[in-house]
Motif scaffolding. Structure first.
Motif, PDB file in Angstrom:
ATOM      1  N   GLY A  95      -2.153   0.480   1.247  1.00 40.20           N
ATOM      2  CA  GLY A  95      -2.082   0.318   2.853  1.00 40.20           C
ATOM      3  C   GLY A  95      -1.175  -0.663   3.249  1.00 40.20           C
ATOM      4  N   LEU A  96      -1.098  -0.716   4.584  1.00 34.20           N
ATOM      5  CA  LEU A  96      -0.451  -1.921   5.345  1.00 34.20           C
ATOM      6  C   LEU A  96      -1.354  -3.346   5.623  1.00 34.20           C
ATOM      7  CD1 LEU A  96       2.001  -2.737   7.068  1.00 34.20           C
ATOM      8  CD2 LEU A  96       1.015  -1.682   9.043  1.00 34.20           C
ATOM      9  N   ALA A 147       0.938 -10.444   5.582  1.00 30.69           N
ATOM     10  CA  ALA A 147       1.191 -11.386   4.694  1.00 30.69           C
ATOM     11  C   ALA A 147       0.133 -12.439   4.555  1.00 30.69           C
ATOM     12  CB  ALA A 147       2.448 -12.258   5.136  1.00 30.69           C
ATOM     13  N   GLY A 148      -0.414 -12.811   3.617  1.00 31.03           N
ATOM     14  CA  GLY A 148      -1.628 -13.890   3.432  1.00 31.03           C
ATOM     15  C   GLY A 148      -2.809 -12.832   3.085  1.00 31.03           C
ATOM     16  N   ASP A 149      -2.878 -11.555   3.354  1.00 30.62           N
ATOM     17  CA  ASP A 149      -4.024 -10.913   3.296  1.00 30.62           C
ATOM     18  C   ASP A 149      -4.543 -10.648   1.783  1.00 30.62           C
ATOM     19  OD1 ASP A 149      -3.911  -8.748   6.154  1.00 30.62           O
ATOM     20  OD2 ASP A 149      -4.680 -10.950   5.591  1.00 30.62           O
ATOM     21  N   SER A 150      -5.539 -10.156   1.509  1.00 27.91           N
ATOM     22  CA  SER A 150      -5.846  -9.614   0.102  1.00 27.91           C
ATOM     23  C   SER A 150      -6.088  -8.235   0.147  1.00 27.91           C
ATOM     24  CB  SER A 150      -7.235 -10.226  -0.337  1.00 27.91           C
ATOM     25  OG  SER A 150      -6.957 -11.648  -0.700  1.00 27.91           O
ATOM     26  N   SER A 200      -3.094 -13.596  -1.385  1.00 26.84           N
ATOM     27  CA  SER A 200      -1.977 -14.234  -0.799  1.00 26.84           C
ATOM     28  C   SER A 200      -0.964 -13.330  -0.879  1.00 26.84           C
ATOM     29  CB  SER A 200      -1.663 -15.648  -1.633  1.00 26.84           C
ATOM     30  OG  SER A 200      -2.825 -16.561  -1.626  1.00 26.84           O
ATOM     31  N   MET A 201      -0.962 -12.118  -0.309  1.00 26.15           N
ATOM     32  CA  MET A 201       0.065 -11.322  -0.565  1.00 26.15           C
ATOM     33  C   MET A 201       1.344 -11.612   0.493  1.00 26.15           C
ATOM     34  SD  MET A 201      -2.295  -7.630  -0.872  1.00 26.15           S
ATOM     35  CE  MET A 201      -0.724  -6.918  -1.527  1.00 26.15           C
ATOM     36  N   ASN A 202       2.689 -11.356  -0.002  1.00 26.87           N
ATOM     37  CA  ASN A 202       3.714 -11.551   0.637  1.00 26.87           C
ATOM     38  C   ASN A 202       4.689 -10.333   0.611  1.00 26.87           C
ATOM     39  OD1 ASN A 202       5.619 -11.860  -1.757  1.00 26.87           O
ATOM     40  ND2 ASN A 202       4.255 -13.459  -2.042  1.00 26.87           N
ATOM     41  N   SER A 203       5.650 -10.433   1.523  1.00 24.79           N
ATOM     42  CA  SER A 203       6.736  -9.115   1.496  1.00 24.79           C
ATOM     43  C   SER A 203       7.197  -8.733   0.188  1.00 24.79           C
ATOM     44  CB  SER A 203       7.618  -9.455   2.254  1.00 24.79           C
ATOM     45  OG  SER A 203       8.320 -10.539   2.017  1.00 24.79           O
ATOM     46  N   GLY A 225       1.505   6.356 -21.649  1.00 29.60           N
ATOM     47  CA  GLY A 225       1.672   7.845 -21.776  1.00 29.60           C
ATOM     48  C   GLY A 225       1.078   8.533 -20.434  1.00 29.60           C
ATOM     49  N   THR A 226       0.152   8.001 -19.784  1.00 28.12           N
ATOM     50  CA  THR A 226      -0.496   8.643 -18.459  1.00 28.12           C
ATOM     51  C   THR A 226      -0.429   8.034 -17.570  1.00 28.12           C
ATOM     52  OG1 THR A 226      -2.175   9.760 -20.153  1.00 28.12           O
ATOM     53  CG2 THR A 226      -2.672   9.743 -17.791  1.00 28.12           C
ATOM     54  N   TRP A 227      -0.002   8.492 -16.381  1.00 31.81           N
ATOM     55  CA  TRP A 227       0.107   7.736 -15.137  1.00 31.81           C
ATOM     56  C   TRP A 227      -0.474   8.380 -13.953  1.00 31.81           C
ATOM     57  CZ3 TRP A 227       3.201   3.307 -14.741  1.00 31.81           C
ATOM     58  CH2 TRP A 227       3.786   2.882 -15.682  1.00 31.81           C
ATOM     59  N   GLY A 228      -0.858   7.627 -13.157  1.00 27.92           N
ATOM     60  CA  GLY A 228      -1.250   8.039 -11.797  1.00 27.92           C
ATOM     61  C   GLY A 228      -0.186   8.260 -10.931  1.00 27.92           C
ATOM     62  N   GLN A 229      -0.483   8.883  -9.674  1.00 29.95           N
ATOM     63  CA  GLN A 229       0.579   9.246  -8.733  1.00 29.95           C
ATOM     64  C   GLN A 229       1.183   8.170  -7.921  1.00 29.95           C
ATOM     65  OE1 GLN A 229      -2.415   9.125  -7.891  1.00 29.95           O
ATOM     66  NE2 GLN A 229      -2.859   8.543  -5.912  1.00 29.95           N
ATOM     67  N   GLY A 230       0.345   6.722  -8.010  1.00 34.25           N
ATOM     68  CA  GLY A 230       0.872   5.708  -7.088  1.00 34.25           C
ATOM     69  C   GLY A 230       0.171   5.704  -5.719  1.00 34.25           C
ATOM     70  N   THR A 231       0.113   4.464  -5.109  1.00 32.42           N
ATOM     71  CA  THR A 231      -0.402   4.093  -3.908  1.00 32.42           C
ATOM     72  C   THR A 231       0.591   3.183  -3.487  1.00 32.42           C
ATOM     73  OG1 THR A 231      -2.338   3.659  -2.639  1.00 32.42           O
ATOM     74  CG2 THR A 231      -2.111   2.517  -4.828  1.00 32.42           C
ATOM     75  N   LEU A 232       1.121   3.447  -2.172  1.00 35.95           N
ATOM     76  CA  LEU A 232       1.903   2.484  -1.485  1.00 35.95           C
ATOM     77  C   LEU A 232       1.051   1.222  -0.951  1.00 35.95           C
ATOM     78  CD1 LEU A 232       4.601   1.889  -0.323  1.00 35.95           C
ATOM     79  CD2 LEU A 232       4.277   3.405   1.743  1.00 35.95           C
ATOM     80  N   VAL A 233       1.777   0.150  -1.213  1.00 39.43           N
ATOM     81  CA  VAL A 233       1.362  -1.024  -0.598  1.00 39.43           C
ATOM     82  C   VAL A 233       2.677  -1.705   0.225  1.00 39.43           C
ATOM     83  CG1 VAL A 233       0.459  -3.618  -0.891  1.00 39.43           C
ATOM     84  CG2 VAL A 233      -0.543  -1.866  -2.360  1.00 39.43           C
ATOM     85  N   THR A 234       2.253  -1.860   1.626  1.00 38.24           N
ATOM     86  CA  THR A 234       3.284  -2.563   2.609  1.00 38.24           C
ATOM     87  C   THR A 234       2.639  -3.774   3.075  1.00 38.24           C
ATOM     88  OG1 THR A 234       4.137  -0.294   3.092  1.00 38.24           O
ATOM     89  CG2 THR A 234       4.878  -2.074   4.580  1.00 38.24           C
ATOM     90  N   VAL A 235       3.449  -4.971   2.680  1.00 34.05           N
ATOM     91  CA  VAL A 235       2.884  -6.221   3.450  1.00 34.05           C
ATOM     92  C   VAL A 235       3.820  -6.526   4.562  1.00 34.05           C
ATOM     93  CG1 VAL A 235       2.597  -8.803   2.847  1.00 34.05           C
ATOM     94  CG2 VAL A 235       2.545  -6.830   1.055  1.00 34.05           C
ATOM     95  N   SER A 236       3.355  -6.609   5.629  1.00 31.99           N
ATOM     96  CA  SER A 236       3.998  -7.136   6.882  1.00 31.99           C
ATOM     97  C   SER A 236       3.938  -8.770   7.296  1.00 31.99           C
ATOM     98  CB  SER A 236       3.555  -6.390   8.021  1.00 31.99           C
ATOM     99  OG  SER A 236       4.013  -6.826   9.234  1.00 31.99           O
TER     100      SER A 236
END
Length: 121
Positions: A9-10, A13-16, A84-87, A109-120
């Motif tokens: 999710g969104l 910066a600085g969040d966990s 301590s997330m950043n852009s 060999g096996t992958w999930g579909q991915g999840t979007l992380v956006t750091v503002s």
């Protein structure tokens, strides 16, 4: 077996943030589960891995201290805690299953579909 990543999710910066990776079937103790991420225009990057049976964990030097991988063997679910997330953490995060520990995504060999992380910022 299918993998389903979730929790992205969104964030500011600085969040966990904690991501989850649920398996549709049992993850065997011999498996290695990994987290990777891919930012736009960049190659897929290793984030963390865990040996399913032992629970031993591995991180690239660039992320040590900011990310923690864990698992629930009862629920066949893996987690990734990021702080301590950043852009630079903005990316699609993928979980994957392999049979040997590797920083190379081609070893999984096996992958999930991915999840979007956006750091503002």
């Amino acid at each position: 077996v299918q993998l389903q990543a979730s929790g992205g999710g969104l964030v500011q910066a600085g969040d966990s943030l904690r991501l989850s990776c649920a398996s549709s079937g049992r993850i065997y103790s011999s498996s290695v589960m990994g987290w990777f991420r891919q930012a736009p225009g960049k190659e897929r990057e290793f984030v963390a891995a865990i040996r399913w049976g032992r629970g031993s964990t591995y991180y690239p030097d660039s992320l040590k201290g900011r990310v923690t991988v864990s698992r629930s063997t009862a629920d066949n679910t893996m987690y990734l805690q990021m702080s301590s997330m950043n852009s630079d953490d903005t990316a699609i995060y993928y979980c994957a299953r392999g049979s040997e520990l590797s920083y190379n995504p081609r070893s999984y060999g096996t992958w999930g579909q991915g999840t979007l992380v956006t750091v503002s910022s």
